[in-house]
Scaffold this active site. Structure first.
Site, PDB file in Angstrom:
ATOM      1  N   HIS A  95       0.036   7.736 -12.193  1.00 12.84           N
ATOM      2  CA  HIS A  95      -1.403   7.444 -12.047  1.00 12.84           C
ATOM      3  C   HIS A  95      -1.628   6.109 -11.344  1.00 12.84           C
ATOM      4  CE1 HIS A  95      -5.620   7.686 -12.243  1.00 12.84           C
ATOM      5  NE2 HIS A  95      -5.604   6.426 -12.612  1.00 12.84           N
TER       6      HIS A  95
ATOM      7  N   TYR B  69      -3.793   4.313  -7.640  1.00  9.81           N
ATOM      8  CA  TYR B  69      -4.587   3.090  -7.421  1.00  9.81           C
ATOM      9  C   TYR B  69      -3.868   2.138  -6.473  1.00  9.81           C
ATOM     10  CZ  TYR B  69      -7.628   4.798 -10.987  1.00  9.81           C
ATOM     11  OH  TYR B  69      -8.480   5.587 -11.695  1.00  9.81           O
TER      12      TYR B  69
ATOM     13  N   HIS C 295      -9.067  17.928  -5.306  1.00  6.50           N
ATOM     14  CA  HIS C 295      -9.391  16.566  -5.775  1.00  6.50           C
ATOM     15  C   HIS C 295      -8.619  15.537  -4.984  1.00  6.50           C
ATOM     16  CE1 HIS C 295      -9.728  13.107  -8.470  1.00  6.50           C
ATOM     17  NE2 HIS C 295      -8.433  13.125  -8.652  1.00  6.50           N
ATOM     18  N   PHE C 296      -7.312  15.712  -4.865  1.00 10.44           N
ATOM     19  CA  PHE C 296      -6.583  14.633  -4.217  1.00 10.44           C
ATOM     20  C   PHE C 296      -6.648  14.678  -2.701  1.00 10.44           C
ATOM     21  CE2 PHE C 296      -2.717  16.867  -3.144  1.00 10.44           C
ATOM     22  CZ  PHE C 296      -2.258  17.583  -4.237  1.00 10.44           C
ATOM     23  N   HIS C 297      -7.102  15.824  -2.138  1.00 14.72           N
ATOM     24  CA  HIS C 297      -7.356  15.765  -0.695  1.00 14.72           C
ATOM     25  C   HIS C 297      -8.663  15.023  -0.401  1.00 14.72           C
ATOM     26  CE1 HIS C 297      -3.996  18.573  -0.237  1.00 14.72           C
ATOM     27  NE2 HIS C 297      -3.916  18.042   0.951  1.00 14.72           N
TER      28      HIS C 297
ATOM     29  N   ARG D 163      -1.793  25.959  -7.961  1.00 15.53           N
ATOM     30  CA  ARG D 163      -1.263  25.092  -6.909  1.00 15.53           C
ATOM     31  C   ARG D 163       0.233  25.348  -6.801  1.00 15.53           C
ATOM     32  NH1 ARG D 163      -0.780  19.026  -9.401  1.00 15.53           N
ATOM     33  NH2 ARG D 163       0.058  18.586  -7.352  1.00 15.53           N
ATOM     34  N   ARG D 164       0.840  24.849  -5.730  1.00 10.61           N
ATOM     35  CA  ARG D 164       2.291  24.878  -5.587  1.00 10.61           C
ATOM     36  C   ARG D 164       2.864  26.295  -5.617  1.00 10.61           C
ATOM     37  NH1 ARG D 164       3.912  19.355  -9.018  1.00 10.61           N
ATOM     38  NH2 ARG D 164       3.794  18.040  -7.170  1.00 10.61           N
TER      39      ARG D 164
END
Ligand code: HAS
Ligand code: CU
Length: 568
Positions: free
Chosen positions: A235, A239, A386-388, A451-452
């Site tokens: 995580h 950041y 989300h992470f894209h 996913r994956r």
């Protein structure tokens, strides 16, 4: 009574005006070259997997889906980001704290070469299909031992690079006793300290678990422990990507828009909170995992909502900075100030789009962190969506926006209207592609698409066939978005080539460092007292992790044998 608060004076600029010292520029550019080479190869992996997932192409027998998925994740999420970040931080520290001493810059070069040897070794292992374990290299998937050696070198390289930055910062502090440190330096130190503290976790699992296990020194591995140590790191890793983007928002954007930063102390507070709350929250990636008591998951979820606060502070102070700049230029009425912002300047427009995207991206994060909703979205394409948006848009678009002035500054070339036009086109193309791809990923995930996985309809199962219905709930739509994104990535790579080798020579490209608003409150001295913040950070980590980690070790579940069927 000693003056406990200091008026923030201008951010320091070195004696080269807006230039970065040539030797420092060379070290920074060495990072930027690797970053953009990794970027274009990683992007190619992305478009291939999108086309496979949409059922539009099949990979040749010698190329595995999980091989390109690993390449995509490692080269973009780990290599591009890390190299770009260190290139940006070295140049910014030179610009605001003066040229690096030769001995300190040498430490930087040592770190760069350790990092690069690790990167090359890891890339070779992935290309040889000896490490198709995805960027999270979860056990019990097992890679070649050299892959874990490569990962260890990568982490050690970043520690050495981070040490060079810290040496430079504290040398400045010593030479300027009693002065408040420049904001760029404060934010760099918070980022590096957070990175060093969190990467101890991934170094521990790689060196003490993965490497001996892959060498056959142990026949099984404590999967829960290794995943927990990974997410102790994983995580804050996000950041580590976000904080340099925030540095550009706080320190560079105010200068680009001709405004002043709303508040120095709020900016420093946000970074201190990111240092404190980024690490003791890793369980929010493991909410669906057994073996962790609900109490510790609940505690770390609470801390996760704490870590959203510095982002909300950022939203507030950047919004205030934009508004005061717009009003200072004569903007009136509730939103009239927006018209006064430099929308045609790619150095502002691109990071601003990054900020705007971070609103839904962050809200998606809050949904992920909500335990019940995580049960719906975990391990689905929703997370990929989300992470894209977060790293794939908020971070990457900010890095692209930085590039448009950083690379010409470092290579002594002009920031030309032609480059500005190319940059605007690239941003729009990226946004359109991302809207289509991430939008369909969010919805497909909502409808259960995992996913994956490569292309499959699970023997034409009705639920899986649903993932090809409608406009956005459709894996073909996702693939189309991916193709547009790849076109945008290729254009960004051309922009990089243009800025680095083709743009006309000229010294006019400024490294923008903003000033703080004169109405800003003075900054409490304690914000520069790193001993306090490191101590609080360690206390929070011990509080959040000691008992669950102890439990995972003492009451270890049965270890797992290696799974490398994917790789062979
Ligand atoms: Fe996340 C999974 C929760 C932020 C990246 N995240 C991931 C993964 C990645 C990732 C890579 O709790 C997948 C890992 C994997 O492979 O499994 N995430 C959060 C939360 C936040 C968050 C609560 N994530 C990020 C950032 C990332 C990132 C940032 C990369 C850079 N995330 C999760 C959770 C999971 C997760 C669960 C695990 C899911 C699972 O089950 O696997 C928070 O930090 C978000 C706070 C941010 C906000 C928005 C603030 C808005 C701002 C912009 C303001 C706009 C301005 C402009 C100023 C609340 C700052 C406006 C001006 C005008 C004029 C309009
Ligand atoms: Cu997270």
């Amino acid at each position: 009574m000693r003056n406990t608060a200091l008026k923030v004076d201008q951010f320091q600029s070195n004696d080269l005006g807006t230039k970065v010292a040539p030797k420092d520029a060379k070290l920074s550019m060495a990072h930027i070259y690797v970053a953009f080479i990794a970027f274009i190869i990683g992007a190619l992996g992305g478009v291939l997997q999108g086309l496979v997932r949409g059922g539009l192409i099949e990979l040749p027998s010698w190329l595995g889906y999980y091989q390109i998925l690993t390449a995509h994740g490692v080269l973009l999420a780990l290599v591009f980001t890390t190299y770009f970040i260190f290139g940006f931080l070295f140049s910014g520290m030179s610009r605001t704290h003066g040229a690096f001493k030769d001995s300190t810059r040498k430490v930087g070069w040592v770190g760069y070469w350790i990092l690069t040897i690790g990167t090359i070794l890891a890339t070779i292992m992935i290309l040889m299909n000896e490490a198709s374990v995805l960027y999270t290299f979860y056990a019990p998937l097992q890679a070649h031992p050299l892959y874990y050696v490569a990962l260890a070198l990568f982490v050690v390289g970043t520690w050495v690079l981070g040490t060079a930055l810290l040496i430079h910062y504290f040398a400045w502090k010593k030479a300027n006793k009693g002065k408040l440190t420049p904001l760029f330096g404060h934010m760099t130190v918070a980022t590096i300290l957070m990175w060093i503290i969190c990467s101890i976790g991934v170094a521990a699992t790689v060196l003490l678990q993965m490497l001996p296990w892959s060498l056959g020194m142990t026949d099984s591995i404590n999967v829960l422990l290794s995943r927990t140590l990974f997410w102790y790191f994983g995580h804050p890793l996000v950041y580590f990507w976000l904080m340099p983007a925030y540095i550009a928002w706080y320190v560079c954007i105010p200068k680009i828009i001709g405004g002043k930063l709303f508040s120095d102390s709020l900016a420093r507070l946000a970074f201190i909170l990111l240092l404190l709350f980024s690490i003791p929250v890793g369980f929010h990636h493991q909410l669906m995992e057994s073996g962790i008591s609900p109490f510790w998951k609940f505690l770390q979820t609470t801390l996760t909502f704490m870590v959203a606060i510095p982002s909300l502070l950022t939203a507030f102070s950047i919004f205030a900075t934009l508004e005061s700049a717009g009003r200072a230029k004569g903007g009136t009425g509730l939103f009239g100030w927006m018209k006064k912002l430099p929308w045609g300047d790619v150095r502002f427009f691109t990071p601003f789009m990054a900020m705007l995207i971070f609103i839904p991206a962050g809200i998606g994060g809050l949904i992920n962190a909500s335990f019940q909703m995580n049960a719906v979205v975990h391990n689905t394409l929703w997370i990929v969506g989300h992470f894209h948006l977060t790293v794939g848009s908020t971070v990457l678009l900010t890095f692209f926006g930085i590039s448009y002035w950083l690379i010409p500054n470092l290579t002594g070339r002009k920031f030309t209207p032609y480059l500005n036009k190319l940059g605007m086109l690239q941003t729009w193309l990226w946004m359109i592609g991302m809207f289509i791809m991430s939008g369909s990923q969010h919805l497909l995930g909502f409808f259960g698409a995992p996913r994956r996985t490569a292309y499959t309809t699970y023997q034409d199962h009705p639920t899986a066939l649903d993932w090809f219905q409608g406009i956005f709930i459709n894996q073909v739509t996702m693939a189309i978005g991916g193709v547009i994104l790849f076109a945008a990535a290729a254009l960004m790579f051309y922009n990089f080539i243009y800025m680095t080798f083709l743009a006309p020579k000229g010294e006019n490209t400024e490294f923008p460092i903003g000033e703080v608003s004169t109405d800003a409150a003075t900054t409490p001295r304690i914000f520069d007292n790193w001993k306090v913040w490191i101590a609080v950070s360690i206390v929070l980590i011990l509080f959040a992790y000691t008992i669950p980690l102890y439990d995972m070790i003492v009451n270890a579940p049965p270890g797992s044998a290696p799974f490398n069927y994917l790789i062979k």
